[in-house]
Structure formats: structure tokens, C-alpha cells
Design a protein around this motif. Structure first.
Motif, mmCIF file in Angstrom:
data_model
loop_
_atom_site.group_PDB
_atom_site.id
_atom_site.type_symbol
_atom_site.label_atom_id
_atom_site.label_comp_id
_atom_site.label_asym_id
_atom_site.label_seq_id
_atom_site.Cartn_x
_atom_site.Cartn_y
_atom_site.Cartn_z
ATOM 1 N N PRO A 58 0.808 -1.232 0.000
ATOM 2 C CA PRO A 58 0.000 0.000 0.000
ATOM 3 C C PRO A 58 0.838 1.278 0.000
ATOM 4 O O PRO A 58 0.347 2.328 -0.421
ATOM 5 N N LEU A 59 2.070 1.207 0.476
ATOM 6 C CA LEU A 59 2.930 2.398 0.465
ATOM 7 C C LEU A 59 3.270 2.824 -0.958
ATOM 8 O O LEU A 59 3.660 3.970 -1.193
ATOM 9 N N PHE A 60 3.123 1.902 -1.913
ATOM 10 C CA PHE A 60 3.375 2.205 -3.319
ATOM 11 C C PHE A 60 2.081 2.223 -4.129
ATOM 12 O O PHE A 60 2.117 2.179 -5.359
ATOM 13 N N GLY A 61 0.947 2.252 -3.442
ATOM 14 C CA GLY A 61 -0.335 2.340 -4.131
ATOM 15 C C GLY A 61 -0.926 1.014 -4.536
ATOM 16 O O GLY A 61 -1.946 0.976 -5.236
ATOM 17 N N GLY A 62 -0.328 -0.116 -4.110
ATOM 18 C CA GLY A 62 -0.855 -1.423 -4.485
ATOM 19 C C GLY A 62 -1.973 -1.872 -3.570
ATOM 20 O O GLY A 62 -2.014 -1.511 -2.390
ATOM 21 N N ILE A 63 -2.898 -2.665 -4.105
ATOM 22 C CA ILE A 63 -3.987 -3.227 -3.308
ATOM 23 C C ILE A 63 -3.552 -4.583 -2.752
ATOM 24 O O ILE A 63 -2.393 -4.971 -2.879
ATOM 25 N N THR A 64 -4.470 -5.302 -2.165
ATOM 26 C CA THR A 64 -4.148 -6.562 -1.495
ATOM 27 C C THR A 64 -3.519 -7.577 -2.455
ATOM 28 O O THR A 64 -3.993 -7.772 -3.572
ATOM 29 N N ALA A 65 -2.460 -8.218 -1.982
ATOM 30 C CA ALA A 65 -1.777 -9.252 -2.772
ATOM 31 C C ALA A 65 -1.817 -10.574 -2.029
ATOM 32 O O ALA A 65 -1.761 -10.608 -0.798
ATOM 33 N N THR A 66 -1.927 -11.638 -2.780
ATOM 34 C CA THR A 66 -1.771 -12.981 -2.217
ATOM 35 C C THR A 66 -1.367 -13.920 -3.346
ATOM 36 O O THR A 66 -1.333 -13.529 -4.509
ATOM 37 N N ALA A 67 -1.054 -15.156 -2.991
ATOM 38 C CA ALA A 67 -0.633 -16.124 -4.005
ATOM 39 C C ALA A 67 -1.802 -16.465 -4.924
ATOM 40 O O ALA A 67 -2.922 -16.680 -4.466
ATOM 41 N N ALA A 68 -1.532 -16.500 -6.226
ATOM 42 C CA ALA A 68 -2.550 -16.816 -7.233
ATOM 43 C C ALA A 68 -2.264 -18.202 -7.789
ATOM 44 O O ALA A 68 -1.208 -18.429 -8.377
#
Length: 570
Positions: free
Chosen positions: A327-337
């Protein structure tokens, strides 16, 4: 062990350390580069489509794949996992984006990252083992239905600004808008979907996502040239940079470091920030739980495919740190796909370096091809997510479960599915786990039985008096079974002078079982019936000893074997 020692024992970058320790040469690097390039090409359109489905601009999905994909691969515990935006989170993130905007979305993601790190430190990495398969299948199928429903608007080019919050209202709004269907949008979506389905038959190394969106983009370009107005990323989204520059589509710049609450305009006052954080706690918890389930499920599946073993707690640590930083770089939630991770392995990945290369490929594409990415049509993005939703639903597995699984598992699956679609994923998982637990407890309780073995050859060999009875108890004596068991025992025993309880088949006795047994012994003593308990296993014996249950010849005595109980003088 201290928390600091716990964190050290988690071994950040476990997967990378383990794979590099095996030796790393040009051959392995080459295979990682090919795999990273392949998955990167898949991730570019998918990341944008998933960001759009989550209610934010497409560049936020790219930021997620770049920062989250790199960091989680670097620090995690699963060798072949590819992390980034995933379809599972759409049902959680979309309502947050609608209610609190990108600020709320990023703040909730950071809070979820803290929770994931805490779960890793507390060694909760094996929590996936406690989620029954019907629950997992139910909520993933429900999420797939919701995602597919959200894509109908762009797939058909319906004239709708936004969809209502409740699922039935969404269906009614879509049905009411059907007369406004746009043939050009439908043609672009259908061509994209057809390419996605047909391309794998050509058996080329190029993944189908890239040619599919290119076909859709060329077709949309032709329609727009003829005046049909098929919406594209450039026509739907625009950006304004801090230096005042603005444009359509995706900004061709690197993601910038900024606090989530100060990314757009003036920072939120502390009072508002605290209030917003408190209101987002349930959402953050849902994100953390789903992130843990998704990442660990993906790691388990990859272990089955590759014969490797992941480190569950190290993977949670990597996911947590990744979601703290993204989120500090503007990204939303991430997880393994799972789909991208499986493609990574099949493309020849050797180590987490492949996942880091995938992140760099997305980064280069965003900077060098931002203008061209703006030509991607919204119907093509919808078609892409339709296929993602279908694959995610695991429809063949769901149909097999409904047709062949026990009735209790079918009930759990249908409950989770319905609640995910109609109410909320967190409610669905909670109710599903509780329902599965209750049904499991009922089945285990039904396995605890009492049988009269007075007439068996073993008992008759001792020629017990006519007013004696011998009963065998089989199964766990716990709260859900004990009262029924001793009620049946009291009915079977009648007015016997001596009861022998043969308990070699009782592996466990809990507080409920202890209370039921003591109540039964008290009633027997009051009625003048003596009881002999034979062949106790260690755990029930320990439970009775801790409760202070003593052997008293006039009421209840304990014997090491059934033979001793039958042989002892009356």
C-alpha cells in the motif's frame, strides 16, 4: 521463546534460501527467466482487470503485481508461488473501494499485513488444515459467481453506471438494462473469450491471455473507427500526477512511495484516520484470513505438483510483509494466485527468482507500454475475468461433491455458497466452519455406543450371577455423546446388583463425559447398584484421577482388565 526468537526461527526468505542452497547456475537462471517472462505476460492484463473489478484504476493492480509479487517471492516460504491481485479478494475489496475509496482500501490492506505477520509469529500457518474442503469449495464457488455477475455489465456493454450492493438487486439492475445491450461490446467480449478458450489447442508456448486481449483490442479499434464506441481503459480511466500532468489510461511512471492516507490530496486528520481504521478492522481481518487461506492452499497444491514442501509460517510472514509494504506504493491486497503459480511451475521455474522476474516484467511493461495498454477494451477485460471466475469456481469438483459426498458435506457447501453470494464471505466461512464442526461432532457422537456383552462367551466363562450385567462402551465419551450413552446404560441395566463397564474402547473422556459418568455412578450408589470399571485407557484414567474419583468397594471399583473385574470376589 521470545517473540524476537520466534521471528528469527521463521526464516524470512525461506524458499529462496532453500532453493539457492541447492546450487544456482546459468541453466536454472535461464529457466527462471523464461518462466518469469511467461507469467509476467499473463499477469499484465490480469492485474489490470482484477484492479478494475475491485473498484479501482488498473494501475493499482500493476503496482500490486510489481511490489507484492517481488517482495513476497523474496521473503516467503513457497518456492513457486506467484503473488499479486487475485479474484478471491474482489468481493471484499469492491465494497471498501465504493465506501472509502482507495485510501480505505490501502489502509485495510496494511492492517491485514500486520495481522498476517502476527499469525506467522504465533505459528498459525497450519490453520488451513482446519478449514473443511466443502467450506473452501463453497466460498470460492460463491466468489466466482459474484465476480462473473460483476462482469456482465462490461461484457454486454450495458448502460449502467454502477451496480447495487445486494446480489438480488444486482441481478434486477442487469436484467432491467438488457434492452440497452451493445452489440459491439458483446462481439469484442465474445471474440476475446473464444480466443482464450481456443488458443491452448494450438499448443504454443505463448499464454492465451496476450493474444486474446490483442484480438479484443484490434476488434474494438475497428469498431471505434466505425463509430461504435467500445469503452477502453483509456476512455474509462484517467490520472493526475503530483506534478500536475494528467492523461488517460495508465500513468507511465514508477509507483511512488506515500502513506495511504496521504496519497491523494491533504492527509487525513488523525481523528478521522483512527475512526476509519477502527471501522476497517473487520474488513482487514477478512482480508488477512482469506489471504492466509489462499496463499497456503496455493502452496499445498504446488507441493502436490512438485513434490516439494513449503514453510507455512514463513509464507505467512512473506505475505504479511508484502501487504504491509504494497500500500505504500499504491498497491492493493496481494496474495498467491494458484493459476499463475501453476503456470510458473509448468513454464520451468526453478526458484523464487522466477516470481521476482515476473514482477520486473510487469514493471517494464507499465513504464514502456502504458500508452498501448490504454487501448485494451473493457469488454475484453470482462471476458478475461469471466474465464478466471469459471476456473476459480471448480465447477466439476462442486458437481461431484453435490452428487457423491455425504449429505452433511453437501449442506455445508450449499450454505457457504449461498451466504457468500447473498450475504458476505466472512459470514459464509464462519457459518460454514461452525456448521461443519457441529455436523462432525454429531457424527462422532453417534459412533459412541453401548452394547450388552453379558451373554458373550468371554463373560459366560466366569459364570457371573444372574443379577450381574456387563456392558461394553465404545467411542469417545464427550459432551455430545455422554448423556445419551449413560441414559441408554441406565435403561439397559434395570435393577441389577452389579454392573461391569468394559471401557477399553473409550479413547477420550472430556469434562462432559466425566460429569455424566459421575452422575451415573451417584444414581447407581443411591439405588444400591455396585459398579466395576474395567480396562481404562490412559487419557480417561488420567481424567478420573485428576477429578479425584476414588475406588470404593461399596460403590465403584477400578480394574486393569475385564477378566480381573469378573474374577474379583463380590
Amino acid at each position: 521463546m521470545s517473540h524476537r526468537a520466534h521471528l528469527f526461527s521463521l526464516r524470512p526468505a525461506h524458499a529462496l534460501r532453500e532453493s539457492l542452497a541447492e546450487g544456482y547456475d546459468r541453466r536454472r537462471l535461464g529457466r527462471d527467466l523464461v518462466a518469469g517472462l511467461t507469467v509476467g505476460l499473463i499477469a499484465i492484463p490480469l492485474s489490470m482487470a482484477l484492479a478494475i473489478a475491485s473498484g479501482v484504476a488498473p494501475q493499482y493492480g500493476l503496482y500490486t503485481a510489481i511490489v507484492g509479487g517481488f517482495l513476497i517471492a523474496l521473503l516467503g516460504g513457497s518456492r513457486f508461488s506467484i503473488s499479486g491481485p487475485t479474484a478471491a479478494f474482489v468481493v471484499i475489496l469492491y465494497p471498501v473501494a465504493q465506501s472509502h475509496g482507495i485510501t480505505g482500501l490501502l489502509l485495510a490492506t496494511m492492517m491485514a499485513g500486520v495481522m498476517l505477520v502476527a499469525m506467522a509469529v504465533l505459528r498459525l500457518g497450519r490453520l488451513i488444515e482446519y478449514i473443511p474442503p466443502p467450506v473452501t469449495l463453497g466460498f470460492t464457488a460463491g466468489i466466482a459467481v459474484v465476480i462473473a455477475t460483476l462482469q456482465i455489465k462490461d461484457f454486454l456493454g450495458l448502460p449502467l453506471e454502477a451496480l447495487p450492493e445486494s446480489y438480488p438487486a444486482k441481478l434486477m439492475a442487469l436484467a432491467g438494462a438488457l434492452p440497452g445491450l451493445d452489440p459491439a461490446s458483446l462481439a469484442v467480449a465474445a471474440a476475446t473469450l473464444f480466443t482464450l478458450l481456443a488458443w491452448p489447442r494450438l499448443k504454443t508456448p505463448l499464454p492465451p491471455h496476450l493474444p486474446a486481449v490483442l484480438v479484443g483490442a484490434l476488434l474494438a479499434l475497428g469498431f471505434n473507427h466505425l463509430g461504435a464506441e467500445v469503452p477502453t481503459i483509456a476512455s474509462r480511466f484517467h490520472y493526475v500526477l503530483d506534478n500536475g500532468l494528467s492523461g488517460q489510461g495508465i500513468p507511465p511512471v514508477l509507483p511512488e512511495l506515500a502513506w495511504p492516507w496521504a496519497r491523494h490530496g491533504e492527509p487525513l486528520p488523525w481523528g478521522e484516520l483512527v475512526s476509519l481504521a477502527i471501522s476497517l478492522v473487520p474488513t482487514a481481518f477478512a482480508i488477512a484470513m482469506l489471504g492466509a487461506i489462499e496463499s497456503l492452499l496455493c502452496a499445498v497444491v504446488l507441493d502436490g505438483m512438485t513434490g516439494r514442501r513449503h514453510s507455512a509460517n514463513s509464507e505467512l510472514l512473506g505475505q504479511g510483509i508484502g501487504n504491509l509494504v504494497v500500500p505504500l506504493f499504491g498497491g492493493i491486497t496481494a496474495t498467491a494466485a494458484l493459476a499463475r503459480s501453476a503456470a510458473n511451475y509448468k513454464a520451468g521455474a526453478q526458484t523464487p527468482v522466477a516470481a521476482m522476474v515476473h514482477a520486473l516484467v510487469v514493471l517494464l511493461a507499465m513504464v514502456a507500454l502504458a500508452r498501448w495498454l490504454g487501448y485494451l477494451p473493457m469488454p475484453a477485460m470482462a471476458a478475461l475475468l469471466m474465464l478466471v471466475a469459471w476456473n476459480m469456481s471448480e465447477a466439476p469438483k462442486a458437481v461431484k461433491l453435490v452428487r457423491r459426498a455425504p449429505l452433511g458435506d453437501v449442506l455445508v457447501f450449499l450454505t457457504c455458497f449461498a451466504l457468500t453470494v447473498l450475504v458476505d464471505m466472512v459470514v459464509a466461512i464462519t457459518v460454514g466452519v461452525l456448521l461443519a464442526s457441529v455436523l462432525f461432532v454429531r457424527e462422532i457422537a453417534a459412533m459412541t455406543r453401548v452394547s450388552d456383552i453379558t451373554a458373550s462367551a468371554r463373560v459366560k466363562a466366569y459364570d457371573p450371577p444372574a443379577d450381574w450385567a456387563v456392558f461394553k462402551i465404545s467411542g469417545a465419551l464427550f459432551f455430545a455423546a455422554a448423556d445419551r450413552v449413560f441414559a441408554e446404560l441406565a435403561e439397559l441395566a434395570g435393577e441389577r446388583r452389579m454392573l461391569v463397564l468394559y471401557m477399553d474402547g473409550v479413547p477420550v473422556m472430556d469434562a462432559g463425559g466425566l460429569a455424566a459418568l459421575q452422575g451415573f455412578l451417584a444414581r447407581c450408589e443411591q439405588a444400591g447398584t455396585r459398579v466395576r470399571i474395567a480396562d481404562l485407557q490412559f487419557q480417561p484414567l488420567k481424567t478420573l484421577a485428576r477429578a479425584g474419583q476414588e475406588s470404593r468397594p461399596e460403590a465403584c471399583t477400578f480394574h486393569s482388565t475385564l477378566d480381573d473385574a469378573l474374577r474379583a470376589p463380590a
